[in-house]
Design a protein around this motif. Structure first.
Motif, short mmCIF file in Angstrom:
data_model
loop_
_atom_site.label_atom_id
_atom_site.label_comp_id
_atom_site.label_asym_id
_atom_site.label_seq_id
_atom_site.Cartn_x
_atom_site.Cartn_y
_atom_site.Cartn_z
N CYS A 65 -2.03 3.66 9.91
CA CYS A 65 -2.91 3.28 11.02
C CYS A 65 -2.72 1.84 11.49
O CYS A 65 -3.66 1.22 11.98
N CYS A 66 -1.49 1.30 11.38
CA CYS A 66 -1.23 -0.11 11.75
C CYS A 66 -1.74 -0.45 13.15
O CYS A 66 -2.19 -1.55 13.41
N ARG A 67 -1.63 0.53 14.08
CA ARG A 67 -1.99 0.24 15.47
C ARG A 67 -3.01 1.26 15.97
O ARG A 67 -2.92 1.78 17.08
N HIS B 271 8.98 8.20 10.28
CA HIS B 271 8.73 7.24 9.19
C HIS B 271 9.19 5.86 9.65
O HIS B 271 10.32 5.69 10.11
N PHE B 272 8.32 4.87 9.49
CA PHE B 272 8.72 3.48 9.73
C PHE B 272 9.72 3.09 8.64
O PHE B 272 9.76 3.71 7.59
N ASP B 273 10.55 2.05 8.87
CA ASP B 273 11.65 1.80 7.92
C ASP B 273 11.17 1.47 6.49
O ASP B 273 11.75 1.95 5.53
N ALA C 209 0.85 -1.20 0.00
CA ALA C 209 0.00 0.00 0.00
C ALA C 209 0.88 1.24 0.00
O ALA C 209 0.60 2.22 -0.71
N GLU C 210 1.97 1.20 0.77
CA GLU C 210 2.89 2.34 0.82
C GLU C 210 3.53 2.58 -0.54
O GLU C 210 3.63 3.71 -1.01
N ARG C 211 3.96 1.50 -1.17
CA ARG C 211 4.65 1.65 -2.46
C ARG C 211 3.71 2.30 -3.49
O ARG C 211 4.10 3.20 -4.22
C1 LIG Z 1 4.67 -2.87 9.83
C2 LIG Z 1 4.54 -1.47 9.48
C3 LIG Z 1 4.53 -1.07 8.13
C4 LIG Z 1 4.78 -2.02 6.97
O1 LIG Z 1 3.87 -3.06 6.91
P1 LIG Z 1 4.24 -4.53 6.41
O2 LIG Z 1 2.94 -5.26 6.53
O3 LIG Z 1 5.32 -5.07 7.27
O4 LIG Z 1 4.67 -4.42 4.98
C5 LIG Z 1 4.35 0.28 7.87
N1 LIG Z 1 4.20 1.18 8.86
C6 LIG Z 1 4.23 0.82 10.16
C7 LIG Z 1 4.05 1.86 11.23
C8 LIG Z 1 4.41 -0.51 10.51
O5 LIG Z 1 4.45 -0.85 11.81
#
Ligand SMILES: *Cc1c(COP(=O)(O)O)cnc(C)c1O
Length: 458
Positions: free
Chosen positions: A217-219, A124-126, A104-106
Motif C-alpha cells: 500500500c505504498c501509494r 511485483h516491485f523489484d 517489512a517485505e523480508r
Molecule cells: C518503494 C517500494 C517498496 C520498497 O520500499 P523501500 O522503502 O524502498 O524499502 C515496495 N513496494 C513498492 C510498490 C514500492 O514502491
C-alpha cells in the motif's frame, strides 16, 4: 467561478537552494559520473526526478511533532501515536514498525515463502521480487491485459488479471500459494491505479482458496484519488474512507512509508492474524528492533503519524495527482511518447519510440536520461534494458520488454514553474532527437547494475 490553475496548497516557510549549471559544466559532471546519473552528486542536479521515495518535504506540523519524539526503548508515547494512526487507517490489530518497506517485505515473505511456494501480484516491485526469490519462492506477475496498451484512456491499468489468477491457483494448487500481493498504485506498471472492484475480486478469490491477500500500500492515498474520480460508487466517500475500505479486504499490508507517508524514512507491516503476527514479531526483533520501534526512532514515528493524516487531505491529493498529469500531458502534447493516462507519482516516457534509431542494446532510455541532464540538469531514471536487460546462456543480449524513462515527482517539493522548466527541457530534447546517440557499458557489477554501471557514448 472555478479557476483552472492548480496551485500548490501550501506556503513555503523554509527553502533549500538548488544550483544552476552551464551546459559545459554538466557535460563535465556527466563525464565524471561515467554517464550514469546515479553517480552524480545531488548538488550538480537542478531538478531531481530520480525517485519519489523518501524525498518528500515535511510540513511544519510534522517538524513540530518531531520535537515530541519519545525515545524510550519500550512502550514510547511516540509508538502509541504511530500505532493508533496505522491501526485506524488499516483496521489491522497487529502493527510492526520497520525502517523501510523492504524490511517489512523480508519479514513477511521469508515467513510465508520457501522452496516450491508461489506469489502472485499485479506486478511485483523489484525489492518485493528480490525478497520473494531470496526465500526460494517464485514470483509471478499477472497484470491485466490493458496494462500493455500505452495509449488508450483505460481508467485502471494497474489491475490484476483475475482470470489468470484463478488459472494459476488451480495450476500450482492453493496450498502452494504463499500469498497474493496487490500493489497500489502499480509502481512498476507505470504508477497506474487499481480499482476497488478489482481489489474486491482478488480478495474473494483469495478467500475461496484460503490464500493470504496482502496489500502493498505504498501509494494507497494516490490510488484512492483515482478510485474516487473514476469509480462512480465512490465519489461520495472521503479518500481516507476509500483507503480504509481497501484495507478491510486484505489480510495483511506492507508499506514503504517513504512514499505516501510524506516522510523521509519508514515502513510498516500490518497483520490481522495473531499467530502470524507473533512469528513476524520474532523476526522483527532479530533484525529491526524491539516491537515498539522496529527500525524507527520516536521522532520518526511522530512525523509518520502526522504524514499519514496529511496525505489524505483533498487539496493536497488534487495538487499531487494534477501536477503529475500536468507534466505528462504537456510533454505528450509536444509529441513525447508517454504511458497514458498519466499515473499518480511519475510520468513514464517511451524512449524506444522517442529514439527509434537507437536499438535496445544501445540503451535508448540511458540516452534520454543523459540528454535530459545535459540539456537542463534534470535527473531521471532509466527503466529499460540497463535495469532489466540480460544475457542468455550463450552470452547473447536479451532486451527488456520496454525502454522507459521514469520522471518521479517528490511530494510537495517542486512548484508548477519547476515543472514548466522540465517541459521546456523536453522541448530542447525533442528538437535534437535525430542527433541522439546510444551508449555502451564499459563496467558493470554482477547485480543491480543500473546503480553503478559506467557508460560511454557511441
Ligand atoms: C518503494 C517500494 C517498496 C520498497 O520500499 P523501500 O522503502 O524502498 O524499502 C515496495 N513496494 C513498492 C510498490 C514500492 O514502491
Amino acid at each position: 467561478m472555478e479557476f483552472k490553475t492548480i496551485i500548490e496548497p501550501f506556503r513555503i516557510k523554509s527553502v533549500e537552494p538548488i544550483r544552476m549549471t552551464t551546459p559545459e559544466e554538466r557535460a563535465h559532471y556527466l563525464h565524471e559520473a561515467h554517464h550514469n546519473p546515479f553517480l552524480l552528486p545531488s548538488d550538480k542536479v537542478l531538478i531531481d526526478l530520480l525517485t519519489d521515495s523518501g524525498t518528500s518535504a515535511m510540513s511544519s506540523r510534522q517538524w513540530a511533532a518531531m520535537m515530541l519524539g519519545d525515545e524510550s526503548y519500550a512502550g514510547a508515547k511516540s509508538w502509541e501515536r504511530f500505532f493508533e494512526e496505522v491501526n485506524d487507517l488499516t483496521g489491522m490489530p497487529h502493527i510492526l514498525p520497520t525502517h523501510q518497506g523492504r524490511a517489512a517485505e523480508r519479514i513477511l515473505y521469508s515467513h510465508l515463502g520457501g522452496t516450491g511456494k508461489y506469489f502472485f501480484s499485479n506486478t511485483h516491485f523489484d525489492t518485493t521480487r528480490a525478497n520473494i526469490e531470496f526465500s526460494g519462492s517464485t514470483a509471478i506477475d499477472l497484470p491485466c491485459p490493458e496494462a500493455k496498451d500505452y495509449d488508450s484512456d483505460i481508467p485502471f491499468k494497474g489491475n490484476m488479471d483475475t482470470q489468470a489468477l484463478r488459472e494459476q491457483i488451480q495450476k500450482v494448487k492453493a496450498k502452494n500459494v504463499a500469498a497474493v500481493i496487490l500493489t497500489v498504485t502499480n509502481n512498476s506498471g507505470g504508477g497506474q491505479p487499481v480499482s476497488m472492484a478489482n481489489a474486491r475480486e482478488v480478495a474473494a478469490i483469495c478467500k475461496q482458496h484460503n490464500v493470504p491477500f496482502v496489500l502493498d500500500c505504498c501509494r494507497v492515498a494516490e490510488n484512492a484519488y483515482f478510485i474516487r474520480h473514476r469509480e462512480p460508487e465512490y465519489e461520495h466517500l472521503s479518500y481516507r474512507e476509500i483507503a480504509q475500505e481497501m484495507f478491510s479486504l486484505a489480510d495483511a499490508a506492507v508499506m514503504s512509508i517513504k512514499k505516501d507517508g510524506l516522510v523521509n524514512m519508514g515502513g510498516f507491516l500490518a497483520l490481522r492474524n495473531h499467530a502470524l503476527a507473533e512469528a513476524c514479531t520474532n523476526l522483527l526483533i532479530i533484525t529491526e528492533g524491539f516491537a515498539t520501534y522496529g527500525g524507527l526512532s520516536g521522532r520518526d514515528m511522530e512525523a509518520i503519524a502526522v504524514g499519514l493524516e496529511e496525505v489524505f487531505e483533498a487539496d493536497y491529493l488534487h495538487y499531487r495527482i494534477r501536477s503529475t498529469a500536468y507534466l505528462g500531458e504537456r510533454i505528450r502534447a509536444m509529441g513525447i511518447p508517454v504511458i497514458f493516462p498519466i499515473g499518480g507519482h511519475a510520468v513514464y516516457v517511451d524512449a524506444a519510440r522517442l529514439y527509434p534509431h537507437i536499438p535496445p542494446h544501445e540503451f535508448p532510455g540511458q540516452a534520454l536520461v543523459c540528454d535530459l541532464y545535459l540539456a537542463g540538469g534534470v535527473r531521471s531514471v532509466e527503466v529499460g534494458s540497463v535495469m532489466f536487460g540480460k544475457y542468455d546462456a550463450k552470452g547473447q543480449f536479451v532486451a527488456a520488454p520496454q525502454e522507459l524513462v521514469r520522471l518521479a515527482l517528490p511530494r510537495r517539493v517542486y512548484t508548477q514553474s519547476h515543472l514548466d522548466y522540465v517541459i521546456e527541457v523536453f522541448g530542447a530534447v525533442i528538437q535534437t532527437r535525430e542527433q541522439a546517440r546510444g551508449y555502451r557499458i564499459t563496467h558493470e557489477p554482477p547485480f543491480l547494475r543500473h546503480f553503478t554501471a559506467h557508460f560511454e557514448r557511441l
